[in-house]
Motif scaffolding. Structure first.
Motif, short mmCIF file in Angstrom:
data_model
loop_
_atom_site.label_atom_id
_atom_site.label_comp_id
_atom_site.label_asym_id
_atom_site.label_seq_id
_atom_site.Cartn_x
_atom_site.Cartn_y
_atom_site.Cartn_z
N SER B 264 0.89 -1.18 -0.07
CA SER B 264 -0.07 -0.26 0.09
C SER B 264 0.84 1.31 -0.18
O SER B 264 0.67 2.32 -0.73
CB SER B 264 -0.90 0.19 1.27
N VAL B 265 1.91 1.20 0.87
CA VAL B 265 2.91 2.24 0.70
C VAL B 265 3.45 2.39 -0.66
O VAL B 265 3.36 3.71 -1.30
CB VAL B 265 4.02 2.05 1.76
N LEU B 266 3.84 1.38 -1.17
CA LEU B 266 4.55 1.43 -2.60
C LEU B 266 3.37 2.26 -3.59
O LEU B 266 3.80 2.92 -4.21
CB LEU B 266 4.71 0.13 -3.09
N ILE B 267 2.25 1.58 -3.34
CA ILE B 267 1.21 2.24 -4.43
C ILE B 267 0.80 3.76 -4.19
O ILE B 267 0.76 4.67 -4.98
CB ILE B 267 -0.45 1.61 -4.14
N GLY B 268 1.04 3.93 -2.74
CA GLY B 268 0.80 5.52 -2.19
C GLY B 268 2.00 6.44 -2.88
O GLY B 268 1.87 7.30 -3.46
N VAL B 269 3.33 5.88 -2.77
CA VAL B 269 4.26 6.38 -3.46
C VAL B 269 4.16 6.35 -4.99
O VAL B 269 4.44 7.70 -5.53
CB VAL B 269 5.69 5.72 -3.42
N VAL B 270 3.82 5.67 -5.74
CA VAL B 270 3.57 5.56 -7.31
C VAL B 270 2.47 6.63 -7.45
O VAL B 270 2.88 7.41 -8.36
CB VAL B 270 3.01 3.95 -7.76
N GLU B 271 1.50 6.73 -6.56
CA GLU B 271 0.30 7.78 -6.92
C GLU B 271 1.09 9.28 -6.60
O GLU B 271 0.34 10.15 -7.25
CB GLU B 271 -0.91 7.64 -6.06
#
Lengths: 661, 302
Positions: B264-271
């Protein structure tokens, strides 16, 4: 009573009854009564036929009937085996449903073409029964021609319409070109086996040079009838312009006769050449992808359904191709999965495509239009039809818990098994292709269902549409219940298809339980029940919650725009525009835009969008018009002067005489 | 039995937290404190107590849409293994059913959107079904590749098959699969760069625009379903990308939960670091992902 205990006699009797069912209508002075008689006779024949089919599935062997006719083609032989039985299952079910449906859809009280239509519907169904039972090449061709020609008369019922005339002519040319190939097939069969009687299964050697020609001829003749690409071009027009219950029979049943022909021809040979399996696989995949892409681009309700028939025939041929490839590579699981997938899909397509075509008949009846973009909001006015149409749409997309998923599951499992075990798993590529086809089918049928039934009515006709009567709803209910029941209990479908699979693949022993270990049709029942129970539980919880909370109604949120009209809704063409552009090479609809010089187009300019058909519109029509141009010179020979005609005859005879000497 | 209960508990309770983590990550990147991690749970509880507004255009389909969607994703959640543990329900060929359940969910979300008669929602539905149609072949090629490696058609066997040793042996194809599946994960869950769940302009949205007219408990069901979908597809991704086992059953559950949160953090970073792609670019990226997974398959066949 002796008759009832003999399934073959029942089948022949049913065929005769069907063929004669429309006869009273042609002579009786009371058309309404005659139509009822015809419908009741057809239903009785269907019940009788279905009874025979159940007996045959139960293991009763059908007798062989030989008729010594005074024709020089050997005895006319009728016989039934498991392959024929498989195709008879949807045949009697759909024929019975259609007979009831036509009473209300094409009532003799209002339409003076009803007598003719009823007669040919009966003849059409009877001819298909005989096609499946005939074991003599000439008898088969006769039945085949009766089927093809009665389909022509059925689809040209509204012959005053130019579009109907054109699609009728295209159909007639296509079907007779196919029959020509069948003449080649059966002549070669006679010269190889010495008789017009069908050879026993696996009796002919495929090494024989004529065998290749026979297979190609079967592919052209039967593949054209089945609607396999690139011989599908007659299909959209023919299905769209026929009365809807006839389209249901043509799509649900007649296309399958082509499939039957190919399967029957292949069964004659001892070994199948490598290329045939792969060719069928590739043609099937092409038909599936291209068919559904074409369907997505359509604006005409019935053309869309017709193009999706091409897709489904493609899926059936993918299954047959997988099975043949499996026979080549000695992979029994590929054979059983391919055949089960194909055979189950044959039954399934008969159910859900007929249901959708009958539903489209209700829509046309209610709104007077076939154009998707002129409908909308019909779910409120046609609650029953909209529910059945939804079931049909879900089934045709192959979504659980409906029956369409079962056939596709077998194909996926076969393909992925090949991906696991084959050294070079080319057949595994079927799985992503099927996934793509499934995705495109969802686009197509979300568009169809959403634009037609949901939203608000786009035209006054749609707003004043009405639900059909019980005689039209009843048959749809039967078919929809069939889709749901066989989807929830896939074992039913597996058991229906198992005898044909064992017969075709030459498998002994308990096929069903053995397949059950490889393909999860048993757990599928549990999963489907779980899905339905969960959905119902959620619905109950939601409704309970809803009843305790305040609720209000208002117009759909429209960005605070004050004067929304139904015309502002998304249309079917815009819905599929994105995917049509992605598949531009396969679909290429015609778009005519006005050229914009200023900010606004000039008054009177229009935008035109028309789905085109690559093979028919871009290839065949130009070729035929050139040929027509060429023939216009020869037409000078035909001028209507009788004495010159007599001279032609004399000259021909004279030349022949000289040649003979 | 304990594993089944833990599986169900994680599947039912964890999803909203993932949304919370994503929002928090994005807030951190923007230099804000952001909403609490548990905000999505509060939102859901609140929505369950809110009244509903129904458009006069809609029919029963509008109400059925979110419910059938959630039911389908719930069944899918029972089929997918979370971490190193086998799924509660598992049989030969369950991967096909798994993929098609998402098809069913999509069908109902799309028709519920069309039921409102709004052109925004029609537009969103058209985009959703078109883009998903392009992600499905990717998923299947990836699953076939894994099926060939593990010689199984069962999601539980197939997804728990990758180990560090296999990563070392077939690193290239595993890496390609991971990239392709990450693209599928972002696209299917309507994340940047495919879709922006927080945008304010309906014209540019995909998933959010389809649910504009849903309100009250129905909207809660939709939010929850979307979060659950993130967990289910995320579990597939993590099973392949992070093939480690602690040897302890509870340890494995913990690893999975932590991995989900990291994802989820990774997705947040991508976003946070990417902009949304132009609509015409999305199909290109999705087809690119299909080709990546096809490469992975080629490498495995070699």
């Amino acid at each position: 009573m002796a008759l009832v205990s003999e399934p073959m006699a029942c089948l022949l009797f049913a065929a005769v009854l069907l063929a004669l069912s429309g006869l009273p209508g042609l002579f009786l002075q009371r058309p309404v009564a005659a139509q009822w008689i015809a419908a009741l006779v057809a239903v009785f024949a269907s019940v009788l036929g279905a009874y025979a089919v159940i007996q045959l599935l139960g293991g009763t062997a059908g007798a062989v009937y030989q008729l010594d006719w005074p024709l020089p083609f050997g005895p006319a032989e009728f016989s039934v085996d498991h392959l024929s039985t498989l195709f008879l299952i949807p045949l009697f079910l759909v024929t019975g449903c259609v007979a009831i449906y036509s009473l209300s859809y094409w009532p003799a009280k209002e339409k003076n073409t009803a007598a003719k239509l009823t007669f040919f519907v009966g003849l059409f169904a009877a001819a298909m029964v005989v096609v499946l039972l005939a074991r003599n090449g000439v008898l088969f061709l006769m039945a085949w021609e009766v089927m093809a020609v009665s389909a022509y008369f059925l689809l040209t019922t509204e012959q005053q319409d130019a579009q109907v005339q054109r699609s009728g002519t295209v159909y007639l040319v296509a079907t007779h070109t196919g029959t020509m190939a069948l003449f080649v097939l059966f002549s070669l069969l006679r010269s190889t086996s010495g008789s017009f009687l069908f050879p026993l299964p696996h009796a002919l050697s495929a090494a024989f040079p004529a065998a290749t020609i026979m297979m190609v001829a079967a592919l052209i003749g039967f593949g054209g009838k089945a609607g396999l690409m690139p011989l599908h071009f007659w299909l959209p027009g023919a299905h769209a312009n026929a009365p809807s219950h006839v389209s249901a029979m043509m799509s649900g049943l007649m296309l399958k006769m082509g499939v039957y022909g190919i399967l029957r021809t292949i069964s004659f040979f001892t070994e199948i050449p490598v290329w045939l399996g792969w060719l069928l696989l590739v043609l099937g995949a092409w038909s599936a992808v291209n068919g559904i892409a074409l369907a997505a681009s359509q604006r005409d309700l019935k053309r869309l359904l017709a193009c999706s028939s091409i897709e489904n025939i493609g899926i059936i041929f993918i299954g047959i191709g997988l099975a043949l490839v499996g026979m080549q590579t000695a992979s029994p699981i590929l054979v059983t999965c391919g055949l089960f997938g194909a055979f189950i899909h044959i039954i399934n397509h008969g159910l859900f495509k007929s249901l959708l075509f009958l539903g489209s008949g209700v829509l046309i009846h209610g709104t007077g239009s076939r154009e998707i973009d002129r409908m909308g909001g019909l779910a409120k006015r046609m609650p029953a039809t909209s529910l059945f149409f939804l079931i049909g749409s879900l089934a045709i997309c192959g979504l659980p818990p409906l029956n369409g998923f079962v056939g596709e599951l077998f194909l996926y499992v076969g393909a992925i098994n090949d991906g696991i075990h084959a050294p070079l798993p080319l057949a595994a590529l079927v799985a992503p292709v099927l996934a793509l086809v499934g995705g495109l089918a969802v686009i197509t049928f979300v568009k169809l269902y959403g634009i037609v039934f949901l939203g608000s009515p786009r035209t006054a006709d749609a707003a004043h549409s009405h639900e059909a009567g019980g005689l039209m709803i009843g048959p749809m209910l039967v078919l929809a219940a069939g889709c749901l029941a066989t989807g929830m209990a896939p074992l039913l479908l597996v058991k229906l298809a198992a005898p044909a699979v064992s017969w075709y693949a030459g498998i002994e022993g308990d096929l069903v339980s053995r397949t059950g270990q490889q393909v999860p049709f048993m757990p599928l029942t549990v999963m489907n029940s779980l899905l339905v129970v969960l959905a119902l539980a959620l619905a109950a919880g939601y409704l309970l919650r809803l009843s305790k909370l305040p609720r209000s109604t208002g117009p759909t949120w429209g960005c605070a725009y004050l004067a929304p009209t139904p015309r502002m809704q998304y249309t079917g063409s815009s819905f599929s525009e994105m995917v049509v552009n992605l598949f531009g090479a396969l679909v290429a609809p015609l778009r005519r835009r006005p050229s914009l010089a200023t900010f606004f187009p000039a008054v009177g300019t229009t935008f035109c969008y028309a789905a085109t058909e690559l093979v028919l519109d871009r290839v065949l029509t130009p070729i035929f018009s050139w040929i027509g141009l060429g023939f216009s010179y020869i037409r000078r020979l035909q001028h209507g002067q009788l004495h010159i005609y007599v001279l032609y005859i004399f000259a021909t005879l004279f030349v022949l005489m000289i040649w003979a000497h | 039995m304990t594993d089944i209960i833990i599986h169900c508990l994680i599947a039912l309770l964890l999803p909203p937290l993932l949304l919370g983590v994503i929002t928090k990550t994005k807030a951190a990147f923007a230099g804000r404190v952001g909403a609490p991690f548990f905000q999505p749970y509060y939102d859901l509880l609140k929505l369950m107590r809110k009244g509903s507004v129904f458009s006069t255009t809609t029919t029963w389909v509008f109400k059925a849409g979110p419910l059938v969607t959630l039911a389908a994703i719930l069944v899918a959640a029972l089929l997918v293994p979370l971490g190193r543990h086998h799924a509660p329900i598992s049989f030969q060929g369950d991967m096909v059913l798994f993929a098609y359940l998402f098809g069913l969910a999509r069908f109902f979300t799309a028709i519920a959107a069309l039921d409102t008669g709004s052109s925004f929602e029609g537009m969103g539905a058209a985009r959703e079904v078109t883009f998903s149609c392009l992600t499905e072949p990717t998923l299947f090629i990836a699953l076939i590749t894994l099926a060939r490696m593990s010689r199984s058609l069962q999601l539980s066997t197939l997804l728990t098959y990758p180990t560090p040793a296999i990563w070392l042996a077939a690193g290239a194809s595993m890496l390609l699969l991971v990239v392709a599946l990450f693209i599928v994960l972002l696209a299917e869950n309507c994340r940047i760069p495919f879709d922006d769940p927080t945008t304010h302009l309906e014209l540019t949205m995909i998933h959010e625009v389809m649910v504009l007219d849903h309100s009250g408990p129905a909207f809660g069901v939709i939010l929850y379903g979307a979060a659950l979908k993130l967990l289910v597809l995320g579990a597939i991704f993590i099973n392949i990308a992070l093939p480690v086992t602690t040897g302890n059953s509870y340890g494995d559950w913990l690893v999975f939960v932590v991995a989900m949160l990291v994802l989820s953090v990774l997705i947040g970073v991508v976003e946070s670091v990417m902009a949304r792609l132009r609509m015409v670019r999305i199909p290109q990226l999705l087809v690119g992902a299909t080709i990546l997974s096809a490469f992975a398959m080629l490498l495995v066949l070699r």
